[in-house]
Design a protein around this motif. Structure first.
Motif, mmCIF file in Angstrom:
data_model
loop_
_atom_site.group_PDB
_atom_site.id
_atom_site.type_symbol
_atom_site.label_atom_id
_atom_site.label_comp_id
_atom_site.label_asym_id
_atom_site.label_seq_id
_atom_site.Cartn_x
_atom_site.Cartn_y
_atom_site.Cartn_z
ATOM 1 N N SER A 218 0.852 -1.196 0.000
ATOM 2 C CA SER A 218 0.000 0.000 0.000
ATOM 3 C C SER A 218 0.882 1.238 0.000
ATOM 4 O O SER A 218 1.456 1.585 1.024
ATOM 5 C CB SER A 218 -0.904 0.000 1.232
ATOM 6 N N LEU A 219 1.016 1.897 -1.147
ATOM 7 C CA LEU A 219 1.844 3.099 -1.222
ATOM 8 C C LEU A 219 0.985 4.338 -1.035
ATOM 9 O O LEU A 219 1.112 5.063 -0.075
ATOM 10 C CB LEU A 219 2.578 3.166 -2.557
ATOM 11 N N ARG A 220 0.101 4.594 -1.969
ATOM 12 C CA ARG A 220 -0.787 5.734 -1.856
ATOM 13 C C ARG A 220 -2.179 5.287 -1.446
ATOM 14 O O ARG A 220 -2.718 5.749 -0.451
ATOM 15 C CB ARG A 220 -0.880 6.486 -3.187
ATOM 16 N N ASP A 221 -2.723 4.369 -2.214
ATOM 17 C CA ASP A 221 -4.154 4.137 -2.039
ATOM 18 C C ASP A 221 -4.585 2.682 -2.098
ATOM 19 O O ASP A 221 -5.764 2.403 -2.022
ATOM 20 C CB ASP A 221 -4.931 4.922 -3.093
ATOM 21 N N TYR A 222 -3.654 1.762 -2.262
ATOM 22 C CA TYR A 222 -4.124 0.383 -2.404
ATOM 23 C C TYR A 222 -4.738 -0.143 -1.098
ATOM 24 O O TYR A 222 -4.157 -0.032 -0.026
ATOM 25 C CB TYR A 222 -3.015 -0.581 -2.842
ATOM 26 N N VAL A 223 -5.904 -0.721 -1.202
ATOM 27 C CA VAL A 223 -6.502 -1.471 -0.092
ATOM 28 C C VAL A 223 -7.108 -2.743 -0.671
ATOM 29 O O VAL A 223 -7.393 -2.817 -1.855
ATOM 30 C CB VAL A 223 -7.610 -0.683 0.646
ATOM 31 N N ASN A 224 -7.276 -3.746 0.154
ATOM 32 C CA ASN A 224 -7.843 -5.000 -0.321
ATOM 33 C C ASN A 224 -9.362 -4.899 -0.427
ATOM 34 O O ASN A 224 -9.944 -3.824 -0.260
ATOM 35 C CB ASN A 224 -7.414 -6.164 0.579
ATOM 36 N N SER A 225 -9.996 -6.006 -0.703
ATOM 37 C CA SER A 225 -11.433 -5.992 -0.968
ATOM 38 C C SER A 225 -12.253 -5.615 0.264
ATOM 39 O O SER A 225 -13.422 -5.299 0.167
ATOM 40 C CB SER A 225 -11.867 -7.376 -1.456
ATOM 41 N N ALA A 226 -11.618 -5.642 1.443
ATOM 42 C CA ALA A 226 -12.320 -5.243 2.664
ATOM 43 C C ALA A 226 -11.908 -3.835 3.095
ATOM 44 O O ALA A 226 -12.304 -3.369 4.161
ATOM 45 C CB ALA A 226 -12.042 -6.244 3.784
ATOM 46 N N GLY A 227 -11.106 -3.158 2.268
ATOM 47 C CA GLY A 227 -10.693 -1.792 2.592
ATOM 48 C C GLY A 227 -9.467 -1.704 3.490
ATOM 49 O O GLY A 227 -9.155 -0.646 4.023
ATOM 50 N N GLU A 228 -8.744 -2.817 3.639
ATOM 51 C CA GLU A 228 -7.567 -2.811 4.512
ATOM 52 C C GLU A 228 -6.283 -2.678 3.698
ATOM 53 O O GLU A 228 -6.183 -3.226 2.605
ATOM 54 C CB GLU A 228 -7.492 -4.120 5.318
ATOM 55 N N ALA A 229 -5.286 -1.974 4.264
ATOM 56 C CA ALA A 229 -4.006 -1.784 3.595
ATOM 57 C C ALA A 229 -3.166 -3.059 3.682
ATOM 58 O O ALA A 229 -3.311 -3.858 4.612
ATOM 59 C CB ALA A 229 -3.249 -0.631 4.236
ATOM 60 N N GLY A 230 -2.282 -3.245 2.691
ATOM 61 C CA GLY A 230 -1.279 -4.305 2.767
ATOM 62 C C GLY A 230 -0.047 -3.761 3.476
ATOM 63 O O GLY A 230 0.029 -2.571 3.775
ATOM 64 N N PHE A 231 0.922 -4.619 3.753
ATOM 65 C CA PHE A 231 2.106 -4.105 4.444
ATOM 66 C C PHE A 231 3.428 -4.564 3.837
ATOM 67 O O PHE A 231 4.464 -4.448 4.456
ATOM 68 C CB PHE A 231 2.052 -4.442 5.939
ATOM 69 N N PHE A 232 3.399 -5.040 2.588
ATOM 70 C CA PHE A 232 4.660 -5.472 1.981
ATOM 71 C C PHE A 232 5.604 -4.289 1.733
ATOM 72 O O PHE A 232 6.818 -4.470 1.632
ATOM 73 C CB PHE A 232 4.409 -6.236 0.679
ATOM 74 N N GLN A 233 5.043 -3.059 1.660
ATOM 75 C CA GLN A 233 5.904 -1.883 1.462
ATOM 76 C C GLN A 233 6.936 -1.729 2.571
ATOM 77 O O GLN A 233 7.971 -1.098 2.392
ATOM 78 C CB GLN A 233 5.063 -0.600 1.325
ATOM 79 N N ASN A 234 6.667 -2.321 3.723
ATOM 80 C CA ASN A 234 7.632 -2.261 4.820
ATOM 81 C C ASN A 234 8.794 -3.226 4.610
ATOM 82 O O ASN A 234 9.745 -3.215 5.379
ATOM 83 C CB ASN A 234 6.945 -2.600 6.146
#
Length: 271
Positions: A218-234
Motif C-alpha cells: 500500500s503506497l498511496r491508495d491500495y486497499v484489499n477488498s475489505a478496505g484494509e491496507a497491505g504491508f509489503f511496502q515495509n
DNA sequence: CTTTTGACCTGACAGC
DNA sequence: TGCTGTCAGGTCAAAA
C-alpha cells in the motif's frame, strides 16, 4: 497502483462473496476508462451467476455463463465490497450489485482501468491473448526467459516488465526481484545466462508470494477488498529507498530512471 | 523484429 | 494561501 500481488489479494478477498452469487444490478457512473466501459452491461449481466473469479496477469476475470467481465485496475484502481447503502464517492465509476446485499465497487481516480464484457473465452480477448506465462505457475521457466531474450539488447528490468515475456510483474516487483537475484537492472537481457535466469525466476516467485502473503503493498491508495491496507511496502529492499543504506551491505541504494520508470538498485550487490 | 516515446488522467506533494 | 512543476503501482500505439 496494483501489480500482481495486489490484484491477487483483491481476487482472494472478493471470491468468497461473488462466486455463486447472482448479479442484480450494474451502475456505470463514468464510462470513460482506458477504453469505454462496455455498453448495456446491466442488461448483459443482470440475472447472471458468477461462476468463478480468476486472475490472468493483472486482469480479473468474473466468469459468468457464456462470457466474462474483464476488470483491470490500471494505476489507481481499487475494487472492494461495500454495503448496498454506501453512497458513491467522487471516482466511484462502477458498481456490480448482488442479491446478497453487497456491491463490488470500482474506484479509479486516474481512469486507466478497464471494465469490459467479453463473450466466449476471456483468455482469447485481444488484450490477454498474447500475455506471457504466469510467474506463479510452472508455465514460467528459466528456459523460456533465456530463449526469449537472446535477441534483446535492452535492460533486463524492461524485459521483466514486458507482459509478453512474463505476466504481472510491474515496477515495484521488478526492482525487488532483481535485487534478490543480485542482477543489475541495466544489464542487457541477452547477456544473462540460463543459470542466472533460474535464480531470477526463483526470486520473482519468492517476491510475489511474500507480497501476496503480506496482503500486497500500500503506497498511496491500495486497499484489499475489505478496505484494509497491505504491508509489503515495509519489506522493500530497494524500491523507493534511493540514498538509503542497502540492507545487505550498507552501500547507498541508487535511484535513476530507466524506461521512464523509477529504478532502484544496490551498485555493490547487483552486477 | 526491438526499442523508445508519447499519450491517457487525477491527486499528492515540494518549492516558491 | 495558492500557484507551478513533478511524480505515481499500467499499458498501448506509433515512431524510430
Amino acid at each position: 497502483m496494483p501489480e500482481l500481488p495486489e490484484v491477487e489479494t483483491t481476487r482472494r478477498g472478493l471470491a468468497p462473496h461473488v462466486c455463486g452469487a447472482t448479479v442484480t444490478g450494474v451502475v456505470v457512473r463514468n464510462r470513460a476508462l482506458r477504453q469505454p466501459v462496455t455498453r448495456n452491461l446491466a442488461r448483459i449481466l443482470s440475472g447472471r451467476r458468477i461462476d468463478a473469479l480468476e486472475r490472468r496477469a493483472k486482469y480479473l476475470l468474473f466468469r459468468a455463463g457464456d462470457g466474462s467481465l474483464i476488470v483491470h485496475l490500471g494505476m489507481s484502481g481499487r475494487l472492494w465490497l461495500v454495503n448496498a447503502n454506501t453512497p458513491p464517492a467522487r471516482h466511484d465509476h462502477f458498481d456490480l450489485a448482488f442479491g446478497n446485499g453487497r456491491i463490488v465497487r470500482l474506484r479509479d481516480p486516474r481512469r486507466f482501468g478497464l471494465v469490459l464484457w467479453h463473450r466466449g473465452d476471456p483468455l482469447m480477448h485481444k488484450l490477454l491473448r498474447e500475455i506471457g506465462p504466469e510467474p506463479l505457475s510452472a508455465a514460467l521457466t528459466a528456459e523460456w526467459l533465456y530463449r526469449q531474450t537472446r535477441t534483446r539488447s535492452g535492460a533486463i528490468k524492461n524485459a521483466l516488465m514486458d507482459s509478453h515475456l512474463v505476466a504481472g510483474v510491474g515496477n515495484i516487483y521488478a526492482n525487488e526481484a532483481l535485487f534478490r537475484a543480485r542482477i543489475n537492472p541495466k544489464l542487457p537481457a541477452r547477456r544473462i545466462g540460463l543459470a542466472r535466469y533460474a535464480v531470477l525466476v526463483d526470486k520473482i516467485r519468492e517476491t510475489l508470494t511474500e507480497a501476496i502473503e503480506a496482503g500486497g503493498s500500500s503506497l498511496r491508495d491500495y486497499v484489499n477488498s475489505a478496505g484494509e491496507a497491505g504491508f509489503f511496502q515495509n519489506r522493500f529492499f530497494v524500491y523507493g529507498r534511493g540514498g538509503d543504506a542497502c540492507l545487505t551491505c550498507t552501500t547507498p541504494i541508487r535511484g535513476f530512471v530507466l524506461g521512464q520508470r523509477a529504478t532502484f538498485y544496490c551498485p555493490r550487490c547487483q552486477r
